[in-house]
Every structure is written in C-alpha cells, then in structure tokens.
Design an enzyme around this catalytic site. Structure first.
Site, short mmCIF file in Angstrom:
data_model
loop_
_atom_site.label_atom_id
_atom_site.label_comp_id
_atom_site.label_asym_id
_atom_site.label_seq_id
_atom_site.Cartn_x
_atom_site.Cartn_y
_atom_site.Cartn_z
N ARG A 276 0.96 -1.22 -0.09
CA ARG A 276 0.02 -0.03 0.05
C ARG A 276 1.00 1.34 -0.11
O ARG A 276 1.74 1.27 0.63
CB ARG A 276 -0.95 -0.02 1.26
CG ARG A 276 -1.81 1.35 1.13
CD ARG A 276 -2.61 1.23 2.58
NE ARG A 276 -1.75 1.39 3.89
CZ ARG A 276 -1.13 2.58 4.24
NH1 ARG A 276 -1.50 3.51 3.44
NH2 ARG A 276 -0.29 2.54 5.18
N VAL A 277 0.50 2.22 -0.81
CA VAL A 277 1.06 3.67 -0.67
C VAL A 277 -0.11 4.59 -0.71
O VAL A 277 -1.35 4.13 -1.07
CB VAL A 277 1.89 3.77 -1.91
CG1 VAL A 277 2.92 3.24 -2.08
CG2 VAL A 277 0.98 3.51 -3.23
N SER A 278 0.21 5.68 -0.04
CA SER A 278 -1.07 6.47 0.33
C SER A 278 -1.59 7.28 -1.00
O SER A 278 -2.71 7.67 -0.95
CB SER A 278 -0.48 7.60 1.21
OG SER A 278 -0.22 6.98 2.73
N THR A 279 -0.51 7.77 -1.81
CA THR A 279 -0.78 8.53 -3.05
C THR A 279 -0.28 7.86 -4.45
O THR A 279 0.49 7.00 -4.37
CB THR A 279 -0.47 10.02 -3.08
OG1 THR A 279 1.13 9.99 -3.26
CG2 THR A 279 -0.64 10.53 -1.62
N GLN B 61 3.36 8.05 -5.31
CA GLN B 61 4.39 6.89 -4.68
C GLN B 61 4.17 5.93 -5.41
O GLN B 61 3.32 5.48 -6.35
CB GLN B 61 3.89 6.80 -3.28
CG GLN B 61 4.05 8.06 -2.55
CD GLN B 61 3.39 7.69 -1.24
OE1 GLN B 61 2.54 7.11 -0.86
NE2 GLN B 61 4.08 8.28 -0.08
#
Length: 193
Positions: A12-15, A18
């Site tokens: 998982r990445v936030s944006t 990324q």
C-alpha cells in the site's frame, strides 16, 4: 483454488505519486507468489485491495507485508486486522519488524496484539453500554428498529386467527418466518400478562 498453502502479500502507498515497486520487489524476494495492492491512505477502512486479500486468503496461508503500518495507519486498525487473521488461522509476516507469527517470538507478539485488541474493545463497549442506558432512561429506542411494530403485530394476529399460515403471514408482512414467530410469541405473552 488448491489446498496448498499460499504465500500472499499486501502493498500500500498513500498517493498515486508514490510507487509500490520497492514493496513488490521485497515481497517477491521473500517468496510471495500473489500480491494485492492499494493506492490510498491507510486511514481508510474500505480498501479494496486489502478486502480482496482478506476474502481470498484461507487458513494456513501466510500474508507478508513490508511493514505492519501497511495494514493501516491507526494502531487500532492494524491490531484488528491482525486479530482477524489470527482467528482465521492465517499467518502474518512483516519484513521490517522481523515478525513471523509462525515462529515462537511471533506467536508471543500475536498474543500481545490479541490482548491489545481486547483492551481496545473494552472501553468502546463500556461507552456504548452507557450511551444505550442513557437513551433508554430517556425513553428512546436503542439498537435496530423492530421489523414489526404494534399495528403489524395486531394484523399478524388477525391473519393467524383467520386461518392464514405463518408463511403466508410473513410473506404479506414482508418479514421472515422467524421474525413473525418472535413477534407472535411476544404478542401472546403480552396478551396473557
């Protein structure tokens, strides 16, 4: 799907700015064969990739993450996810923290996480119980609204006396037979009191 235990992964990445490349590489090097992914904040609970992983994983499978914080931004969400995995017999491995729930140290940590989850739920339950009691004291309905209100129960009673079957009555009131029986039993108790 076969009965063979699977090595699953979650990244998982936030944006979208990324990249998950580094996480993918680390998981593949750790022997993960199938990876689920989200590109959104860990604070969100309705992450499609995580939900798909949890729906796909079976007892005996291992889920690997690069770090525990990939499971969620809040400790509460991470703990609850770990607890769900434990209850379902799914092992968890975190590369950064060096946690492997199939090993003795990991099993000890799993116990600690389970205790933390229980501790986390206790004050929530106490607050919910206090709020329900306060609402009841003020004469407010608490919990789920009843499927059958008093007029519908009286109608069910009339239909039953007219010879209709419980299935026919339940269908006409658009409730299950179990709901009809519960309402009918409580109405009978009230009538005999």
């Amino acid at each position: 799907m076969s009965n063979q235990r699977q090595q699953l992964g979650y990244v998982r990445v936030s944006t979208s700015k990324q990249t998950t490349d580094q996480q993918h590489d680390a998981l593949k090097a750790a022997g993960v064969t199938r990876i689920f992914e989200d590109v959104m904040s860990g604070a969100k609970k309705d992450r499609a990739g995580l939900q798909a992983l949890l729906a796909y994983a079976r007892e005996g499978d291992t889920i690997t993450v690069v770090a525990l914080d990939r499971l969620g931004r809040s400790m509460t969400h991470v703990i609850l996810t770990i607890e769900e995995l434990q209850e379902r017999g799914i092992l968890l491995r975190s590369l950064r923290e060096g946690v492997d729930f199939s090993q003795p140290l990991g099993k000890m940590l799993a116990g600690i996480f389970a205790s933390m989850a229980e501790y986390e739920r206790a004050p929530i339950k106490e607050r919910a119980d206090a709020a329900r009691e306060a609402a009841r004291a003020r004469g407010k309905q608490t919990g789920r609204p009843r499927a059958l209100d008093r007029p519908k129960i009286e109608r069910a009673w009339s239909l039953r006396e007219a010879g209709f079957t419980p299935s026919e009555i339940a269908a006409s009131l658009k409730v299950s037979r179990a709901t009809f029986y519960r309402a009918f039993d409580s109405a009978r108790e009230l009538a005999s009191a």
